[in-house]
Design an enzyme around this catalytic site. Structure first.
Site: not given
Ligand code: EPU
Length: 336
Positions: A163, A235, A332
């Site tokens: 990012r 996010s 972010e």
């Molecule tokens: N998780 C929890 N609780 C929850 C949801 C998620 O513990 O309620 C944990 C789980 O372990 C899950 C992990 O978080 O495996 C990752 O969750 P997710 O795949 O939803 O992705 P994220 O890391 O939370 C990032 C990006 C998102 C992008 C997703 C998918 C950032 C800041 N965010 O989120 O980007 O869509 O990966 O690749 O890196 C954005 O930037 O606005 C955005 C939505």
């Protein structure tokens, strides 16, 4: 053509739905338009926005908001495996992804349904499901506010990180207005389906990028609020990157901690998990709330949340995570 307005309301033009205005608002649809503007006479500072889907406006903006309407998608398809595409900065990101998938080009499909414009995607290096914009960007064309000339950066010169890019770094911030982005997509299938949520959907490699797009759309719709329905800026925090020792400390007392290993032994931990462990799912301050299905997102359910409430909730989350884990979350979302 240039459209200029003073005291312009931005309330319908930021996905967080903050009720704010800017002193001056300008839309342009070419580099010639930019060359013709007398920037020194405009209310300062200048701020380029796309769909303002990653911005929290904390108050009325005293300067000039610039919005690109440079909208073109040009293919240079000579039958090779790699297809270069030149795209105007004002094109809606998902229109580009949809079109490339329809045309059976690989590379952008994992980035389906991300709000925002092509120009903003190149500033922010948007990423999802194992792919980042930098993986398909070849170069970026800009208008340089210092020289008032057109200039270009190769992807290597953009210093892309998580990012992050030179366009966000202090030295260059605000100097370049991105006018177009050159992408390289692939005719040859290159599916990227290693990311957990995608892996479980495909038992065999998909043969069309549209299959991946549809899977990503389903995952996103099940976890993330649609910006047309609920105010948010995606996010709100970045996923923190920890030193190995810090990660080991954090793991104490937990059977498993979700994480991704990075080069150099660093470990990325989902901020969503940290926030959930603090018991903050659904927590709220006034009209601002932690989204139940994905606690990395702060939502403005009623559309009536005030910026102070979002900031108070942000602070509450940062403090709670710091107290419990000794990790300081970084927003972010850009605060303006
Ligand atoms: N998780 C929890 N609780 C929850 C949801 C998620 O513990 O309620 C944990 C789980 O372990 C899950 C992990 O978080 O495996 C990752 O969750 P997710 O795949 O939803 O992705 P994220 O890391 O939370 C990032 C990006 C998102 C992008 C997703 C998918 C950032 C800041 N965010 O989120 O980007 O869509 O990966 O690749 O890196 C954005 O930037 O606005 C955005 C939505």
């Amino acid at each position: 053509m240039i459209k200029k307005e003073f005291n312009h309301s931005l309330s319908a033009q930021n996905t967080f739905r903050m009720k704010v205005s800017c002193a001056c608002y300008i839309e342009y649809d070419s580099i010639e338009d930019l060359k013709s503007l007398d920037f020194d006479s405009l209310p300062q500072p200048l701020l380029s926005i796309g769909e303002a889907s990653n911005i929290l406006f904390t108050e009325d903006f005293k300067g000039t908001v610039l919005r690109s309407k440079i909208n073109y998608i040009k293919y240079f398809d000579v039958g090779a495996d790699t297809v270069p595409l030149a795209v105007g900065a004002g094109v809606k990101w998902d229109d580009l992804v949809k079109k490339s998938c329809e045309d059976r080009l690989w590379g952008a499909e994992n980035l389906s349904l991300i709000p925002g414009t092509v120009g903003a995607a190149a500033v922010q290096n948007i990423g999802a499901y194992g792919v980042e914009a930098k993986d398909i960007i070849a170069g970026v064309t800009c208008f340089d506010l210092k020289t008032r000339e057109k200039t270009a950066f190769k992807v290597q010169e953009c210093n892309y990180g998580y990012r992050d890019s030179i366009f966000k770094q202090e030295e260059f911030k605000g100097r370049y207005i991105i006018t177009g982005v050159l992408f390289r997509l692939s005719r040859v299938p290159v599916p990227k389906i290693e990311y957990g949520a995608l892996k479980s959907i495909f038992s065999e490699a998909p043969s069309e990028p549209m299959q991946v797009r549809e899977a990503v759309i389903n995952i996103r719709n099940s976890k993330l609020p649609a910006v047309e329905e609920i105010g948010s800026a995606g996010s709100f925090f970045k996923n923190p990157v920890l030193e190995p020792l810090k990660f080991a400390q954090l793991c104490e007392g937990y059977e498993t901690v979700p994480h991704y290993l990075l080069p150099g032994g660093f470990v990325k931990v989902p901020a969503a998990w940290l926030i959930e462990q603090c018991g903050l799912k659904g927590a709220s301050v006034g009209g601002a709330a932690v989204y139940e299905k994905q606690p990395l997102v702060i939502v403005n359910h009623s559309g009536e949340a005030r910026a102070e409430e979002v900031l108070a909730l942000e602070n509450k989350i940062i403090m709670a995570v710091q107290e419990k884990f000794g990790v300081v979350l970084q927003p972010e979302v850009e605060h303006v």
